[in-house]
Motif scaffolding. Structure first.
Motif, PDB file in Angstrom:
ATOM      1  N   ALA A 176      34.065  22.654   4.931  1.00 41.27           N
ATOM      2  CA  ALA A 176      34.003  22.787   3.476  1.00 41.27           C
ATOM      3  C   ALA A 176      33.812  24.239   3.063  1.00 41.27           C
ATOM      4  O   ALA A 176      34.440  24.714   2.109  1.00 41.27           O
ATOM      5  N   THR A 179      37.003  26.150   3.693  1.00 39.19           N
ATOM      6  CA  THR A 179      37.962  25.753   2.659  1.00 39.19           C
ATOM      7  C   THR A 179      37.628  26.420   1.335  1.00 39.19           C
ATOM      8  O   THR A 179      38.520  26.917   0.626  1.00 39.19           O
ATOM      9  N   ARG A 180      36.353  26.450   0.980  1.00 36.55           N
ATOM     10  CA  ARG A 180      35.928  27.075  -0.284  1.00 36.55           C
ATOM     11  C   ARG A 180      36.302  28.546  -0.321  1.00 36.55           C
ATOM     12  O   ARG A 180      36.797  29.049  -1.331  1.00 36.55           O
ATOM     13  N   GLY A 206      34.114  24.706  -5.946  1.00 36.13           N
ATOM     14  CA  GLY A 206      33.567  25.048  -4.633  1.00 36.13           C
ATOM     15  C   GLY A 206      32.525  24.050  -4.175  1.00 36.13           C
ATOM     16  O   GLY A 206      32.494  23.644  -3.004  1.00 36.13           O
ATOM     17  N   GLN A 209      33.705  20.713  -2.653  1.00 40.79           N
ATOM     18  CA  GLN A 209      34.148  20.705  -1.259  1.00 40.79           C
ATOM     19  C   GLN A 209      33.114  20.047  -0.349  1.00 40.79           C
ATOM     20  O   GLN A 209      33.448  19.557   0.735  1.00 40.79           O
ATOM     21  N   VAL A 231      39.097  15.987   7.236  1.00 36.85           N
ATOM     22  CA  VAL A 231      38.883  17.244   6.507  1.00 36.85           C
ATOM     23  C   VAL A 231      39.240  18.440   7.393  1.00 36.85           C
ATOM     24  O   VAL A 231      39.735  19.467   6.899  1.00 36.85           O
ATOM     25  N   LEU A 235      42.192  21.137   6.406  1.00 28.92           N
ATOM     26  CA  LEU A 235      42.010  22.584   6.356  1.00 28.92           C
ATOM     27  C   LEU A 235      43.107  23.287   7.168  1.00 28.92           C
ATOM     28  O   LEU A 235      43.746  24.227   6.676  1.00 28.92           O
TER      29      LEU A 235
END
Length: 250
Positions: A176, A179-180, A206, A209, A231, A235
């Motif tokens: 996460a 990804t953010r 954000g 995520q 996830v 990504l």
């Protein structure tokens, strides 16, 4: 009415149960007691592979939205006092460009039934009238039907339960955060900018995520494993597709 007893739903669950049990038997020589968990991973990879075309469509849609951003901003400035006209002109712009503001939603929508099926399979003692053998399967000594929140509330959480879930939650949180950082939305704080492009919305995007990590604490371990793998795949796929379909220069 018992929805699980509804013939079409029961048939789908029974087929999914048979698929996972078949994968478990196939993987047992390699994965041993973790074969059922490995079958969930394989199922996730199969689903994500099938959805690659949808992921490509999503990347193209994101590229299109990036290319149209200046035109959309101009429309917002021109019709900021007339929301109905702004909506009409926005939809006309997308139609003229043969694009859709909703394009790219398929991967998320398509996965929802799969997550629901995995969740259900590891939650109920019987499937389509027969015993659910999947509930006896484990990963590192933790039953695949165990949820972290449920184990904590009931007082049955063991060190293994906490350790396994902690590993998955950390993995989800790391993905996460990457990804953010990699896909941080652009911020436009100009007076005529859309509220959806402001810093507050960027922070909210954000924070969203990390919602998968929260969900993973409440679902069975098998579903949490599915979420972790998906996830991570998402990504990697987005990083590759962003190179193939880069955004237009700001």
């Amino acid at each position: 009415m018992d929805l699980l007893g509804f013939p079409p739903i029961a048939a789908i669950l029974d087929a999914a149960h048979a698929l996972l049990m078949g994968l478990t038997a196939l993987l047992e020589p390699l994965a041993g007691s973790a074969a059922a968990a490995a079958s969930v991973v394989v199922l996730t990879l199969i689903v994500r592979a099938v959805l690659i075309p949808a992921g490509v469509a999503q990347a193209r849609a994101e590229q299109t939205r990036s290319r149209l951003a200046p035109k959309l901003k101009a429309l917002q400035r021109r019709y900021k006092g007339d929301p109905e006209r702004l909506q009409r002109e926005t939809m006309k712009l997308y139609a003229d460009e043969k694009a859709s503001p909703f394009a790219g939603c398929l991967p998320m929508l398509a996965q929802a039934p799969v997550v629901a099926i995995v969740y259900t399979l590891f939650l109920h003692a019987s499937i389509a009238g027969h015993a659910n053998a999947l509930l006896t399967e484990q990963l590192l000594g933790v039953a695949l039907g165990t949820s972290l929140a449920g184990a904590v509330v009931s007082g049955t959480a063991t060190a293994a339960t906490v350790a396994v879930f902690a590993g998955l939650l950390v993995a989800i949180a790391v993905v996460a955060e990457v990804t953010r950082r990699a896909f941080r939305p652009p911020v436009d704080d100009s007076p005529d900018a859309s509220p959806l492009a402001g810093a507050a919305m960027a922070r909210l995007a954000g924070a969203l995520q990390f919602t998968t990590a929260v969900v993973a604490m409440f679902v069975p371990l098998a579903a949490a494993l599915y979420l972790t793998v998906t996830v991570t795949w998402t990504l990697g796929q987005r990083l590759v597709l962003r190179r193939i379909y880069p955004f237009a220069p700001a």
